[in-house]
Motif scaffolding. Structure first.
Motif, short mmCIF file in Angstrom:
data_model
loop_
_atom_site.label_atom_id
_atom_site.label_comp_id
_atom_site.label_asym_id
_atom_site.label_seq_id
_atom_site.Cartn_x
_atom_site.Cartn_y
_atom_site.Cartn_z
N SER A 120 0.83 -1.45 -0.07
CA SER A 120 0.22 -0.11 -0.62
C SER A 120 0.84 1.29 0.28
CB SER A 120 -1.02 0.09 1.18
OG SER A 120 -0.20 0.04 2.44
N PHE A 121 1.78 1.34 0.99
CA PHE A 121 2.97 2.48 0.48
C PHE A 121 2.98 2.86 -0.77
CE2 PHE A 121 7.65 4.07 0.79
CZ PHE A 121 7.08 4.87 1.80
N ASP A 122 3.64 1.75 -1.27
CA ASP A 122 4.53 2.00 -2.74
C ASP A 122 3.33 2.11 -3.56
OD1 ASP A 122 7.52 0.83 -2.03
OD2 ASP A 122 6.14 -0.84 -1.07
N LEU A 123 2.29 1.55 -3.98
CA LEU A 123 1.52 2.24 -4.67
C LEU A 123 1.13 3.71 -4.71
CD1 LEU A 123 -1.03 -2.00 -4.88
CD2 LEU A 123 0.26 -0.19 -6.63
N LEU A 124 0.96 3.87 -2.91
CA LEU A 124 -0.21 5.00 -2.79
C LEU A 124 1.08 6.35 -3.00
CD1 LEU A 124 -1.42 7.53 -1.33
CD2 LEU A 124 -0.33 7.11 0.39
N ALA A 125 3.29 5.69 -3.12
CA ALA A 125 3.91 7.08 -4.08
C ALA A 125 3.68 6.58 -5.13
CB ALA A 125 5.20 5.84 -3.69
N LEU A 126 3.37 5.34 -6.14
CA LEU A 126 3.68 5.60 -7.48
C LEU A 126 2.10 6.31 -7.91
CD1 LEU A 126 4.28 1.79 -8.88
CD2 LEU A 126 5.19 3.98 -8.85
N LYS A 127 0.85 6.08 -7.13
CA LYS A 127 -0.34 7.22 -7.30
C LYS A 127 0.04 7.91 -7.75
CE LYS A 127 -3.25 3.49 -6.58
NZ LYS A 127 -3.92 2.89 -5.47
N LYS A 128 0.15 8.59 -6.49
CA LYS A 128 0.29 10.20 -6.23
C LYS A 128 1.58 10.99 -7.43
CE LYS A 128 -1.75 11.39 -2.52
NZ LYS A 128 -2.99 12.36 -3.06
N GLU A 129 2.60 10.16 -7.47
CA GLU A 129 3.45 10.57 -8.33
C GLU A 129 3.10 10.72 -9.65
OE1 GLU A 129 6.87 11.78 -8.45
OE2 GLU A 129 7.56 10.98 -7.01
N ILE A 130 1.66 9.36 -10.23
CA ILE A 130 1.39 9.96 -11.58
C ILE A 130 0.38 10.53 -11.25
CG2 ILE A 130 -0.13 9.11 -12.83
CD1 ILE A 130 1.18 5.89 -11.67
N ALA A 131 -0.58 11.54 -10.83
CA ALA A 131 -1.10 12.24 -10.30
C ALA A 131 -0.88 13.59 -10.22
CB ALA A 131 -2.13 12.00 -9.10
N ARG A 132 0.72 13.11 -10.07
CA ARG A 132 1.14 14.86 -9.87
C ARG A 132 1.64 15.09 -11.76
NH1 ARG A 132 4.68 13.09 -5.80
NH2 ARG A 132 3.65 14.72 -4.67
N ASN A 133 1.67 14.44 -12.45
CA ASN A 133 2.28 14.60 -13.34
C ASN A 133 1.53 14.40 -14.56
OD1 ASN A 133 5.23 14.47 -14.24
ND2 ASN A 133 5.11 12.93 -12.39
N GLN A 134 -0.09 14.69 -14.67
CA GLN A 134 -1.33 14.81 -14.80
C GLN A 134 -1.35 13.33 -15.21
OE1 GLN A 134 -2.17 18.69 -15.68
NE2 GLN A 134 -1.67 18.74 -13.47
N TYR A 135 -1.90 12.13 -15.40
CA TYR A 135 -2.42 11.22 -15.96
C TYR A 135 -2.93 10.09 -14.64
CZ TYR A 135 1.29 11.86 -19.75
OH TYR A 135 2.12 12.65 -20.61
N ARG A 136 -2.96 9.17 -15.51
CA ARG A 136 -3.86 8.68 -14.15
C ARG A 136 -3.66 6.49 -15.05
NH1 ARG A 136 -8.96 6.40 -17.69
NH2 ARG A 136 -8.49 8.04 -19.01
N VAL A 137 -3.95 5.48 -14.40
CA VAL A 137 -3.40 4.82 -14.57
C VAL A 137 -4.34 3.65 -13.80
CG1 VAL A 137 -1.79 2.80 -14.15
CG2 VAL A 137 -0.88 4.73 -14.50
N ASP A 138 -4.75 2.54 -15.26
CA ASP A 138 -5.23 1.42 -14.29
C ASP A 138 -4.79 1.04 -13.74
OD1 ASP A 138 -8.18 2.74 -14.76
OD2 ASP A 138 -7.93 1.64 -17.28
N PHE A 139 -4.94 0.09 -12.34
CA PHE A 139 -3.39 -1.14 -12.22
C PHE A 139 -3.40 -2.07 -11.60
CE2 PHE A 139 -0.99 3.27 -10.25
CZ PHE A 139 -0.43 2.66 -10.16
N PRO A 140 -3.12 -3.35 -12.05
CA PRO A 140 -3.89 -5.18 -11.68
C PRO A 140 -3.45 -4.64 -10.42
CG PRO A 140 -1.56 -4.60 -12.18
CD PRO A 140 -1.95 -3.52 -12.47
N ILE A 141 -4.61 -5.51 -10.46
CA ILE A 141 -4.65 -6.98 -8.49
C ILE A 141 -3.05 -6.54 -8.06
CG2 ILE A 141 -4.50 -8.63 -7.01
CD1 ILE A 141 -6.98 -9.10 -9.23
N CYS A 142 -2.89 -6.44 -6.69
CA CYS A 142 -1.52 -6.12 -6.58
C CYS A 142 -1.72 -6.70 -4.98
CB CYS A 142 -1.05 -4.76 -6.14
SG CYS A 142 0.48 -4.56 -5.21
N LEU A 143 -0.63 -8.11 -4.77
CA LEU A 143 -0.91 -8.36 -3.52
C LEU A 143 0.26 -8.25 -2.51
CD1 LEU A 143 -1.43 -12.21 -5.17
CD2 LEU A 143 -3.37 -10.59 -4.42
N ASP A 144 0.16 -8.20 -1.26
CA ASP A 144 0.95 -7.60 -0.06
C ASP A 144 1.40 -9.39 0.55
OD1 ASP A 144 2.28 -6.54 1.85
OD2 ASP A 144 0.92 -4.85 1.37
N THR A 145 2.95 -9.65 0.55
CA THR A 145 3.16 -10.08 0.83
C THR A 145 2.49 -10.50 3.27
OG1 THR A 145 5.70 -9.12 1.63
CG2 THR A 145 5.37 -10.90 -0.36
#
Length: 218
Positions: A120-145
């Motif tokens: 969840s930490f890494d996904l949030l970091a990616l999503k915030k960076e993507i939004a900061r660059n004014q893009y959006r992304v449909d992410f696949p399923i992400c599992l957490d160990t």
């Protein structure tokens, strides 16, 4: 007229993968990020992305690693933790270039599912960076160990990757570097899959259910 942010080049999604697919038939991208701090939902920025892929409970040879220019100074405490200095990243590409290369790596590897440790930490970091660059992304399923560990050993509540890797007898690579942590997570993930199969959990649906059960109980 409402303006919608443009979609970044697609990463492989998993909407059509049957839930009864055995996990040995899936390819996983195990990833990690390093950042300028821990407030990734606010002002902190990504400084490195690392990834490796797993298939049939084996860590594959092809890896991904890139520093990212955060366009700001790296604090001394983060340099002490990661070894990454402002000078290390000053010639690195900006985030938007790195994330496009990362998505291409995922696509070329036909990696259907993502995996992280405290993902969840890494996904949030990616999503915030993507939004900061004014893009959006449909992410696949992400599992957490962490979800898998919570299912196998409910009494465990720590986050430390190295401790879990040691407890489950998997390999440990250089810590607090994105590729090193991704490799450590990948080997831990493989070990967890063996334990899950021993309990009769061996499909994509099982992995998703374990994730949902763990989240409902936290």
């Amino acid at each position: 007229m409402f303006w919608r942010k443009p979609l970044l080049p697609a990463v492989p999604l998993n909407k059509e993968i049957p839930l009864n697919t055995h996990f040995s038939n899936l390819t996983f991208t195990v990833f990690d990020t390093e950042t300028t701090g821990f407030a990734v939902g606010a002002s902190d920025r990504i400084i490195e992305i690392g990834a490796v892929q797993v298939k049939d409970r084996m860590v594959l040879d092809k890896t991904f690693q890139s520093y990212v220019n955060p366009e700001r100074e790296i604090p001394p405490n983060i340099t002490a933790l990661t070894g990454i200095t402002t000078k290390t990243v000053e010639q690195a590409p900006p985030f938007i270039e790195v994330i496009k290369d990362f998505f291409q790596y995922v696509k070329e590897g036909e990696a259907n599912i993502w995996v992280g440790h405290y993902a969840s930490f890494d996904l949030l970091a990616l999503k915030k960076e993507i939004a900061r660059n004014q893009y959006r992304v449909d992410f696949p399923i992400c599992l957490d160990t962490l979800d898998m560990i919570g299912y196998l050993s409910p009494a465990k509540h720590m986050l430390d990757l190295e401790i879990y890797a040691s407890q489950f007898g998997s390999r440990i690579y250089e810590r607090h570097q994105a590729l090193g942590d991704a490799l450590t997570t990948a080997h831990l993930f493989c070990e967890l899959l063996f334990h899950l199969e021993d309990r009769g959990k061996n499909t994509l649906g099982d992995l998703i259910e374990i994730s949902n059960i763990t989240k409902r109980n936290t």
